[in-house]
Write a protein that holds these residues in place. Structure first.
Motif, PDB file in Angstrom:
ATOM      1  N   UNK A  60     -20.663  31.234 -10.629  1.00  0.00           N
ATOM      2  CA  UNK A  60     -22.134  31.179 -10.664  1.00  0.00           C
ATOM      3  C   UNK A  60     -22.760  32.565 -10.821  1.00  0.00           C
ATOM      4  N   UNK A  61     -22.201  33.363 -11.707  1.00  0.00           N
ATOM      5  CA  UNK A  61     -22.705  34.710 -11.994  1.00  0.00           C
ATOM      6  C   UNK A  61     -22.711  35.637 -10.781  1.00  0.00           C
ATOM      7  N   UNK A  62     -21.809  35.395  -9.847  1.00  0.00           N
ATOM      8  CA  UNK A  62     -21.686  36.250  -8.670  1.00  0.00           C
ATOM      9  C   UNK A  62     -20.210  36.429  -8.358  1.00  0.00           C
ATOM     10  N   UNK A  63     -19.901  37.460  -7.618  1.00  0.00           N
ATOM     11  CA  UNK A  63     -18.531  37.679  -7.176  1.00  0.00           C
ATOM     12  C   UNK A  63     -18.355  37.118  -5.771  1.00  0.00           C
ATOM     13  N   UNK A  64     -17.227  36.454  -5.556  1.00  0.00           N
ATOM     14  CA  UNK A  64     -16.855  35.939  -4.247  1.00  0.00           C
ATOM     15  C   UNK A  64     -15.485  36.489  -3.880  1.00  0.00           C
ATOM     16  N   UNK A  65     -15.306  36.741  -2.603  1.00  0.00           N
ATOM     17  CA  UNK A  65     -14.076  37.322  -2.115  1.00  0.00           C
ATOM     18  C   UNK A  65     -13.387  36.336  -1.184  1.00  0.00           C
ATOM     19  N   UNK A  78     -14.779  31.434   0.912  1.00  0.00           N
ATOM     20  CA  UNK A  78     -15.363  32.330  -0.096  1.00  0.00           C
ATOM     21  C   UNK A  78     -16.604  33.028   0.453  1.00  0.00           C
ATOM     22  N   UNK A  79     -16.634  34.343   0.289  1.00  0.00           N
ATOM     23  CA  UNK A  79     -17.753  35.148   0.772  1.00  0.00           C
ATOM     24  C   UNK A  79     -18.340  35.899  -0.423  1.00  0.00           C
ATOM     25  N   UNK A  80     -19.635  35.810  -0.592  1.00  0.00           N
ATOM     26  CA  UNK A  80     -20.293  36.456  -1.734  1.00  0.00           C
ATOM     27  C   UNK A  80     -20.314  37.970  -1.567  1.00  0.00           C
ATOM     28  N   UNK A  81     -20.678  38.654  -2.632  1.00  0.00           N
ATOM     29  CA  UNK A  81     -20.777  40.107  -2.609  1.00  0.00           C
ATOM     30  C   UNK A  81     -21.719  40.569  -1.498  1.00  0.00           C
ATOM     31  N   UNK A  82     -22.784  39.802  -1.269  1.00  0.00           N
ATOM     32  CA  UNK A  82     -23.768  40.170  -0.242  1.00  0.00           C
ATOM     33  C   UNK A  82     -23.314  39.805   1.170  1.00  0.00           C
ATOM     34  N   UNK A  83     -22.184  39.089   1.287  1.00  0.00           N
ATOM     35  CA  UNK A  83     -21.648  38.756   2.608  1.00  0.00           C
ATOM     36  C   UNK A  83     -21.948  37.350   3.082  1.00  0.00           C
ATOM     37  N   UNK A  84     -22.559  36.532   2.241  1.00  0.00           N
ATOM     38  CA  UNK A  84     -22.862  35.143   2.607  1.00  0.00           C
ATOM     39  C   UNK A  84     -21.682  34.242   2.273  1.00  0.00           C
ATOM     40  N   UNK A  85     -21.422  33.267   3.137  1.00  0.00           N
ATOM     41  CA  UNK A  85     -20.353  32.314   2.860  1.00  0.00           C
ATOM     42  C   UNK A  85     -20.920  31.067   2.196  1.00  0.00           C
ATOM     43  N   UNK A  86     -20.075  30.354   1.480  1.00  0.00           N
ATOM     44  CA  UNK A  86     -20.514  29.122   0.824  1.00  0.00           C
ATOM     45  C   UNK A  86     -20.751  28.001   1.823  1.00  0.00           C
ATOM     46  N   UNK A  87     -20.189  28.101   2.994  1.00  0.00           N
ATOM     47  CA  UNK A  87     -20.331  27.038   3.992  1.00  0.00           C
ATOM     48  C   UNK A  87     -21.698  27.000   4.643  1.00  0.00           C
TER      49      UNK A  87
END
Length: 116
Positions: A60-65, A78-87
């Motif tokens: 979705x045009x973002x990086x997840x770690x 999965x945690x976004x670049x900004x530190x938010x989780x998908x959950x």
């Protein structure tokens, strides 16, 4: 002979592709996590952290770690670049994420991690 030269050149390009994430593309929150893992490994080389790794995926045009650990049975979050989780979402887009994520790159791995 030209085929061999072309094959050699192509294989050289394929093996030289960067599969790791440059330092400037790693978020600060993840640098902190990695630093803590490295401290744990320094204190105890066979610690839980030594079996782990962090990878980056695009969705979705973002990086997840994602953190993976070979001796853990926990699911990755999965945690976004900004530190938010998908959950955090009520609709749990993690199912969509699992199907659509791409472009896996290694961010960090412990000394006992096998694979990638």
């Amino acid at each position: 002979m030209k085929k061999w030269v072309a094959l050699f050149f192509f294989s050289l390009l394929a093996t030289s592709c960067e599969k790791t994430v440059p330092e400037n593309e790693i978020p600060d929150w993840l640098k902190t996590e990695i630093s803590q893992d490295e401290q744990s490994i320094a204190a105890s080389p066979k610690s839980f952290s030594a079996w782990g790794s962090w990878s980056r995926h695009k969705w979705n045009n973002d990086y997840y770690f994602e953190y993976t650990n070979l001796v853990s049975s926990s699911l990755y979050i999965p945690i976004s670049f900004s530190g938010d989780t998908l959950y955090k979402s009520v609709t749990n887009p993690n199912i969509q994420y699992s199907k659509e994520k791409c472009c896996k790159k290694l961010v960090w791995k412990g000394p006992l991690f096998k694979g990638f």
